[in-house]
Design an enzyme around this catalytic site. Structure first.
Site, PDB file in Angstrom:
ATOM      1  N   ASN A 169      60.204  22.266  -2.643  1.00 52.12           N
ATOM      2  CA  ASN A 169      59.305  21.454  -3.452  1.00 52.12           C
ATOM      3  C   ASN A 169      57.858  21.751  -3.055  1.00 52.12           C
ATOM      4  O   ASN A 169      57.560  21.916  -1.878  1.00 52.12           O
ATOM      5  CB  ASN A 169      59.577  19.964  -3.235  1.00 52.12           C
ATOM      6  CG  ASN A 169      58.818  19.117  -4.241  1.00 52.12           C
ATOM      7  OD1 ASN A 169      59.201  19.045  -5.407  1.00 52.12           O
ATOM      8  ND2 ASN A 169      57.712  18.521  -3.819  1.00 52.12           N
ATOM      9  N   TYR A 173      49.502  16.651  -2.038  1.00 51.37           N
ATOM     10  CA  TYR A 173      49.268  15.380  -1.352  1.00 51.37           C
ATOM     11  C   TYR A 173      48.132  15.590  -0.358  1.00 51.37           C
ATOM     12  O   TYR A 173      48.246  16.427   0.541  1.00 51.37           O
ATOM     13  CB  TYR A 173      50.511  14.910  -0.585  1.00 51.37           C
ATOM     14  CG  TYR A 173      51.848  15.196  -1.263  1.00 51.37           C
ATOM     15  CD1 TYR A 173      52.155  14.663  -2.512  1.00 51.37           C
ATOM     16  CD2 TYR A 173      52.801  15.998  -0.634  1.00 51.37           C
ATOM     17  CE1 TYR A 173      53.381  14.936  -3.123  1.00 51.37           C
ATOM     18  CE2 TYR A 173      54.032  16.264  -1.231  1.00 51.37           C
ATOM     19  CZ  TYR A 173      54.310  15.740  -2.478  1.00 51.37           C
ATOM     20  OH  TYR A 173      55.514  16.007  -3.072  1.00 51.37           O
ATOM     21  N   ARG A 174      47.059  14.849  -0.520  1.00 48.46           N
ATOM     22  CA  ARG A 174      45.882  15.045   0.333  1.00 48.46           C
ATOM     23  C   ARG A 174      46.214  14.843   1.810  1.00 48.46           C
ATOM     24  O   ARG A 174      47.176  14.131   2.155  1.00 48.46           O
ATOM     25  CB  ARG A 174      44.791  14.064  -0.079  1.00 48.46           C
ATOM     26  CG  ARG A 174      45.178  12.635   0.303  1.00 48.46           C
ATOM     27  CD  ARG A 174      44.001  11.700   0.278  1.00 48.46           C
ATOM     28  NE  ARG A 174      44.362  10.423   0.811  1.00 48.46           N
ATOM     29  CZ  ARG A 174      44.360   9.278   0.116  1.00 48.46           C
ATOM     30  NH1 ARG A 174      44.019   9.262  -1.162  1.00 48.46           N
ATOM     31  NH2 ARG A 174      44.690   8.155   0.706  1.00 48.46           N
ATOM     32  N   TRP A 187      52.000  11.628   1.292  1.00 48.59           N
ATOM     33  CA  TRP A 187      52.927  11.717   0.153  1.00 48.59           C
ATOM     34  C   TRP A 187      53.375  10.314  -0.211  1.00 48.59           C
ATOM     35  O   TRP A 187      53.845   9.560   0.630  1.00 48.59           O
ATOM     36  CB  TRP A 187      54.098  12.644   0.438  1.00 48.59           C
ATOM     37  CG  TRP A 187      54.836  12.488   1.727  1.00 48.59           C
ATOM     38  CD1 TRP A 187      55.197  11.335   2.354  1.00 48.59           C
ATOM     39  CD2 TRP A 187      55.337  13.566   2.545  1.00 48.59           C
ATOM     40  NE1 TRP A 187      55.880  11.609   3.496  1.00 48.59           N
ATOM     41  CE2 TRP A 187      55.988  12.967   3.640  1.00 48.59           C
ATOM     42  CE3 TRP A 187      55.327  14.960   2.432  1.00 48.59           C
ATOM     43  CZ2 TRP A 187      56.604  13.720   4.638  1.00 48.59           C
ATOM     44  CZ3 TRP A 187      55.934  15.694   3.420  1.00 48.59           C
ATOM     45  CH2 TRP A 187      56.552  15.080   4.510  1.00 48.59           C
ATOM     46  N   GLU A 232      58.765  23.940  -8.045  1.00 43.14           N
ATOM     47  CA  GLU A 232      57.464  24.285  -8.609  1.00 43.14           C
ATOM     48  C   GLU A 232      57.220  25.789  -8.532  1.00 43.14           C
ATOM     49  O   GLU A 232      56.463  26.339  -9.333  1.00 43.14           O
ATOM     50  CB  GLU A 232      56.354  23.523  -7.882  1.00 43.14           C
ATOM     51  CG  GLU A 232      56.260  22.032  -8.206  1.00 43.14           C
ATOM     52  CD  GLU A 232      57.326  21.169  -7.540  1.00 43.14           C
ATOM     53  OE1 GLU A 232      58.098  21.689  -6.709  1.00 43.14           O
ATOM     54  OE2 GLU A 232      57.399  19.964  -7.865  1.00 43.14           O
ATOM     55  N   ASP A 281      39.071   7.885  -4.300  1.00 44.50           N
ATOM     56  CA  ASP A 281      40.220   8.468  -5.006  1.00 44.50           C
ATOM     57  C   ASP A 281      39.953   8.719  -6.489  1.00 44.50           C
ATOM     58  O   ASP A 281      38.895   8.393  -7.012  1.00 44.50           O
ATOM     59  CB  ASP A 281      41.439   7.557  -4.805  1.00 44.50           C
ATOM     60  CG  ASP A 281      42.678   8.380  -4.499  1.00 44.50           C
ATOM     61  OD1 ASP A 281      42.922   9.360  -5.205  1.00 44.50           O
ATOM     62  OD2 ASP A 281      43.397   8.030  -3.544  1.00 44.50           O
TER      63      ASP A 281
HETATM   64  C1  LIG Z   1      43.802  16.422  -6.731  1.00 43.53           C
HETATM   65  C2  LIG Z   1      45.099  15.677  -6.626  1.00 43.53           C
HETATM   66  C3  LIG Z   1      45.371  14.916  -5.503  1.00 43.53           C
HETATM   67  C4  LIG Z   1      46.581  14.242  -5.352  1.00 43.53           C
HETATM   68  N1  LIG Z   1      46.818  13.526  -4.213  1.00 43.53           N
HETATM   69  C5  LIG Z   1      48.024  12.959  -4.028  1.00 43.53           C
HETATM   70  C6  LIG Z   1      48.328  12.316  -2.794  1.00 43.53           C
HETATM   71  O1  LIG Z   1      47.502  12.244  -1.885  1.00 43.53           O
HETATM   72  N2  LIG Z   1      49.577  11.779  -2.650  1.00 43.53           N
HETATM   73  C7  LIG Z   1      50.525  11.857  -3.621  1.00 43.53           C
HETATM   74  O2  LIG Z   1      51.648  11.393  -3.391  1.00 43.53           O
HETATM   75  N3  LIG Z   1      50.260  12.427  -4.822  1.00 43.53           N
HETATM   76  C8  LIG Z   1      49.027  12.994  -5.040  1.00 43.53           C
HETATM   77  N4  LIG Z   1      48.753  13.617  -6.226  1.00 43.53           N
HETATM   78  C9  LIG Z   1      49.746  13.571  -7.327  1.00 43.53           C
HETATM   79  C10 LIG Z   1      50.904  14.530  -7.106  1.00 43.53           C
HETATM   80  O3  LIG Z   1      50.446  15.789  -6.715  1.00 43.53           O
HETATM   81  C11 LIG Z   1      51.731  14.668  -8.375  1.00 43.53           C
HETATM   82  O4  LIG Z   1      52.221  13.403  -8.725  1.00 43.53           O
HETATM   83  C12 LIG Z   1      52.877  15.654  -8.250  1.00 43.53           C
HETATM   84  O5  LIG Z   1      53.604  15.701  -9.455  1.00 43.53           O
HETATM   85  C13 LIG Z   1      53.810  15.309  -7.130  1.00 43.53           C
HETATM   86  O6  LIG Z   1      54.773  16.331  -7.040  1.00 43.53           O
HETATM   87  P1  LIG Z   1      56.255  16.002  -6.608  1.00 43.53           P
HETATM   88  O7  LIG Z   1      56.869  15.268  -7.764  1.00 43.53           O
HETATM   89  O8  LIG Z   1      56.882  17.351  -6.392  1.00 43.53           O
HETATM   90  O9  LIG Z   1      56.182  15.179  -5.389  1.00 43.53           O
HETATM   91  C14 LIG Z   1      47.539  14.299  -6.387  1.00 43.53           C
HETATM   92  C15 LIG Z   1      47.266  15.051  -7.534  1.00 43.53           C
HETATM   93  C16 LIG Z   1      46.065  15.736  -7.664  1.00 43.53           C
HETATM   94  C17 LIG Z   1      45.802  16.544  -8.893  1.00 43.53           C
HETATM   95 MN   LIG Z   2      58.618  18.271  -7.320  1.00 43.53          MN
END
Ligand SMILES: Cc1cc2nc3c(=O)[nH]c(=O)nc-3n(C[C@H](O)[C@H](O)[C@H](O)COP(=O)(O)O)c2cc1C
Ligand SMILES: [Mn+2]
Length: 482
Positions: A169, A173-174, A187, A232, A281
């Site tokens: 995956n 996540y920052r 996350w 991804e 944020d």
């Molecule tokens: C710039 C940016 C920052 C993000 N920061 C976070 C974060 O800190 N934590 C989080 O859980 N999702 C964050 N997201 C949202 C996730 O990246 C997004 O929901 C993604 O689909 C998660 O992938 P996953 O489903 O594989 O976990 C961020 C998205 C962007 C575009």
């Molecule tokens: Mn995913």
């Protein structure tokens, strides 16, 4: 032929050739100053920026690469933004039932076989390898906003493995930097990285790798709301018309992008958390500090001349808005496949994606708008939608004035509003709890007698075509200057 980029610098050269990139040579401070410059630039739909001379770091910062509709479309391999939604429909029309199956089948289609990730032995992202001497503070990591808790890695591709299926995956996540070898791992509980961690062996460190840079399509894919059984890496390969090249990480059992700029390897321990945030944020507010897992760095590998990619989030419009809009367009055909009456969807930037969704539907039976709301609340990350507004198919969901006119005039607040509860985005500060809260569906469609509306529904006021034509023909003669 659509665009395809082999790495970040390939995209940077492309933007430069299109006159869409500015190299800033004067020294800038990664503490707040880069944010102010970038914020002004993105709000004016300005160019991507490379800061070549960043205080206290030998590495340049690349930012605002995705900061317009046009650049995001290019990054994903499309000539223009309107091409995005045309990508999946042909494939999806062959596929039945639910989202998970839809994507699973999609990946299995032999058409895409050759786009599965490819393992390579030698990788630009591993030109330099540092283990004991690894130090994340070498990189020009930004402190974005005055009340942020510190420096944050803002464009990380966080790579984890599903302990049961082994599927990789990649999620964005920052990461808050605590010291040379320690960061936060922000996350959200609902996201795949956190879910993989929860499923992993509680007695063992959970291995994680983080890529910075790589194919622009991969950076987008890390933000895309894919079903859990789809990597991804696969989506990025499909978008990029060539497999994502992966290499074995040096200190963890994970496959990492070979063409990234920087890879950070390490682990997260069960039972260990630390205060993370506040952080300015994408809602335009500081997200509140909370306990999150801690990431311990075991190695950093990078290109000799690595470019550090970053973004800033804050009050919209910001760079991430265009990534979100790409997702809105990209997944519309998927949603239409699953919820057949859906015609179009718009997520206003002010609603920061999870807070507001406007949907037009082809309504043929009573209370169908409520059915659509419930269907959307059950679909992947659409579950976070705090407000869903449903309008008839003849309404342009992208015209907020038209939508507001329909809502204010068509809605009987008692009959046409559905209040429900369930999971909300962790960033929704209006909810009393961090993980769940109330959601509202608003049915702004024309009401049928069977929906408790015995009175006739009035017609829209529209001028007849013959009169319009007469006025068109004579318009100049009237001398009305509008
Ligand atoms: C710039 C940016 C920052 C993000 N920061 C976070 C974060 O800190 N934590 C989080 O859980 N999702 C964050 N997201 C949202 C996730 O990246 C997004 O929901 C993604 O689909 C998660 O992938 P996953 O489903 O594989 O976990 C961020 C998205 C962007 C575009
Ligand atoms: Mn995913």
């Amino acid at each position: 032929m659509p665009f395809s980029f082999k790495d970040l610098r390939d995209f940077i050269s492309f933007l430069e050739a299109k006159n869409q990139l500015k190299r800033v040579k004067v020294e800038v401070d990664p503490i707040l100053e880069i944010t102010e410059i970038t914020d002004r630039t993105v709000k004016k739909y300005g160019p991507a920026l490379i800061f070549e001379n960043v205080k206290d770091s030998k590495f340049p910062v690349a930012i605002n690469l995705f900061g317009t509709y046009e650049r995001t479309a290019w990054a994903l391999g499309f000539d223009s933004f309107s091409e995005i939604e045309k990508f999946l429909p042909n494939v999806l029309s062959m596929i039945p039932s639910n989202l998970k199956e839809a994507f699973g089948t999609l990946i299995e289609l032999s058409k895409f076989r050759h786009l599965k990730p490819k393992l390579v032995k030698k990788a630009p992202s591993q030109e330099i390898v540092k283990t004991d001497d690894a130090n994340i503070l070498e990189f020009p990591i930004l402190k974005c906003w005055p009340e942020d808790a510190g420096r944050f890695i803002t464009l990380p591709l966080v790579i984890t493995k599903d302990p049961e299926t082994g599927i990789h995956n990649v999620g964005m996540y920052r990461m808050q930097v605590y010291d040379e070898k320690t960061t936060g791992m922000h996350w959200h509980i609902h996201h795949d990285g956190a879910q993989n961690f929860l499923k992993s062996d509680k007695d063992k460190p959970f291995e994680v790798a983080v890529a910075l840079g790589g194919e622009p399509a991969l950076i987008y894919s890390a933000t895309a709301p894919l079903p859990r059984n789809v990597s991804e890496y696969m989506l990025a390969g499909i978008l990029n018309h060539r497999p994502i090249e992966l290499v074995k990480a040096k200190t963890v059992d994970l496959l990492v992008p070979a063409n990234a700029e920087i890879i950070i390897e390490g682990y997260v321990l069960h039972g260990e958390t630390r205060l993370e945030g506040p952080f300015g944020d994408h809602t335009g507010y500081y997200s509140l500090a909370d306990q999150f897992p801690v990431f311990h760095i075991t190695a950093i590998t990078h290109r000799k001349d690595a470019i550090y990619p970053a973004t800033i989030v804050g009050r919209p419009p910001m760079e991430d808005c265009y990534l979100g809009k790409a997702t809105e367009r990209f997944f519309l055909p998927v949603i239409k496949q699953l919820v057949h009456e859906v015609v179009d969807i718009d997520m206003p930037l002010e609603g920061v994606f999870h807070n507001c969704v406007i949907v037009s539907i082809e309504k043929t039976y009573p209370k169908q708008a409520f059915k659509v709301m419930n269907a959307l609340w059950s679909l992947g990350q659409m579950m976070f939608s705090k407000f869903i507004v449903i309008v008839d198919s003849d309404v342009n969901v992208h015209d907020y004035s038209e939508v507001a006119w329909r809502v204010f005039n068509n809605v009987d607040p008692k009959r046409d509003v559905l209040l429900t509860e369930g999971p909300l985005d962790v960033l929704d500060h209006s909810a009393p709890n961090p993980y769940w809260g109330y959601k509202m569906g608003i049915d702004a469609t024309r009401k049928l007698p069977e929906e408790g509306h015995p009175r006739p529904w009035p017609k829209d006021i529209v001028m007849s075509e013959d009169i319009k034509k007469i006025v068109d023909e004579k318009w100049k003669e009237f001398g009305i200057d509008i």
